[in-house]
Design an enzyme around this catalytic site. Sequence first.
Site, PDB file in Angstrom:
ATOM      1  N   SER A 138       0.858  -1.190   0.000  1.00  0.00           N
ATOM      2  CA  SER A 138       0.000   0.000   0.000  1.00  0.00           C
ATOM      3  C   SER A 138       0.890   1.233   0.000  1.00  0.00           C
ATOM      4  CB  SER A 138      -0.849  -0.006   1.280  1.00  0.00           C
ATOM      5  OG  SER A 138      -1.515   1.227   1.448  1.00  0.00           O
ATOM      6  N   TYR A 151      -1.718   0.580  10.706  1.00  0.00           N
ATOM      7  CA  TYR A 151      -1.725   0.078   9.323  1.00  0.00           C
ATOM      8  C   TYR A 151      -0.405   0.414   8.641  1.00  0.00           C
ATOM      9  CZ  TYR A 151      -3.586  -0.719   4.579  1.00  0.00           C
ATOM     10  OH  TYR A 151      -3.809  -1.170   3.294  1.00  0.00           O
TER      11      TYR A 151
HETATM   12  C1  8X3 Z   1      -5.008   1.755   1.363  1.00  0.00           C
HETATM   13  C2  8X3 Z   1      -4.463   3.102   1.069  1.00  0.00           C
HETATM   14  O1  8X3 Z   1      -4.520   5.568   1.730  1.00  0.00           O
HETATM   15  O2  8X3 Z   1      -6.018   4.099   2.941  1.00  0.00           O
HETATM   16  O3  8X3 Z   1      -4.044   0.755   1.382  1.00  0.00           O
HETATM   17  O4  8X3 Z   1      -3.670   4.017   3.366  1.00  0.00           O
HETATM   18  S1  8X3 Z   1      -4.682   4.208   2.350  1.00  0.00           S
END
Ligand code: 8X3
Length: 253
Positions: A138, A151
């Site tokens: 990502s 994340y």
């Molecule tokens: C998803 C992209 O911008 O939500 O992997 O981190 S973001």
Amino acid sequence: MMTQPQTRSALVTGASSGIGAATALRLTAEGWRVFALARRAEKLEHLAEQEGIVPVVCDVTEPAQVAEALKTVTEAGGIDTLINNAGGALGVDPVAEGRLEDWRWMYEVNVLGTLNMIQAFLPMLREHGEGTIVNLTSTAGLVPYEGGAGYNAAKFGEHALTGALRLEEAEHNVRVVEILPGMVKTEEFSAKRLRGDAAAAEKVYAGVEKPLVADDVAAVIAQAVMLPHHINLDQVVVRPVAQAAQHKVIRRG
Ligand code: 8X3
């Protein structure tokens, strides 16, 4: 059914919806044989009806289930391409309030799930002679942002794993591709991250005229894996034009 030597064959994780499902469909449309792997059997039913798709029920975070999946795929002819798409985000809390269980889940599914799949299938890919691994990381693995730390940490981890793997596997002629999507509007990503708050999930894409959809990313993945094997797209950042950077999104209306 025995696979013909010239038939390309892939395993796609997280294949029950979103980018994974779109990738499975794209590749079968191109004549590939695809093992569509996901945790929930009922979510794979719509793909199982598709010619060329073999559903495999497996939780990538469970090594015993991954070993079973390897057995199934081996007996059915094997693969030359592993596409690690399973992953996800949970929560948008700042570091000060981040929940340990969310961080654990994100590390488990994004990093350790990918690791489990790679460790299981690497011998098959090496033996094939022209193996390919695609990791869906990502843009969150490149740039941290407020509310993204859990994340970000998981995707930075998966990004690091991918870079090291490319260095290690070049001598085995295993190509390692990293696809880094930005804003992609799928049915599950933001809903899961925002714990089922549909209105908040919709707001993520508010006013963005053309956010990317799952099939847009699937098109990029399909291009990458169909290039001649000596061409490696090491890292491909995929964003909608409206998202010039993580912090700059054009919203209208
Ligand atoms: C998803 C992209 O911008 O939500 O992997 O981190 S973001």
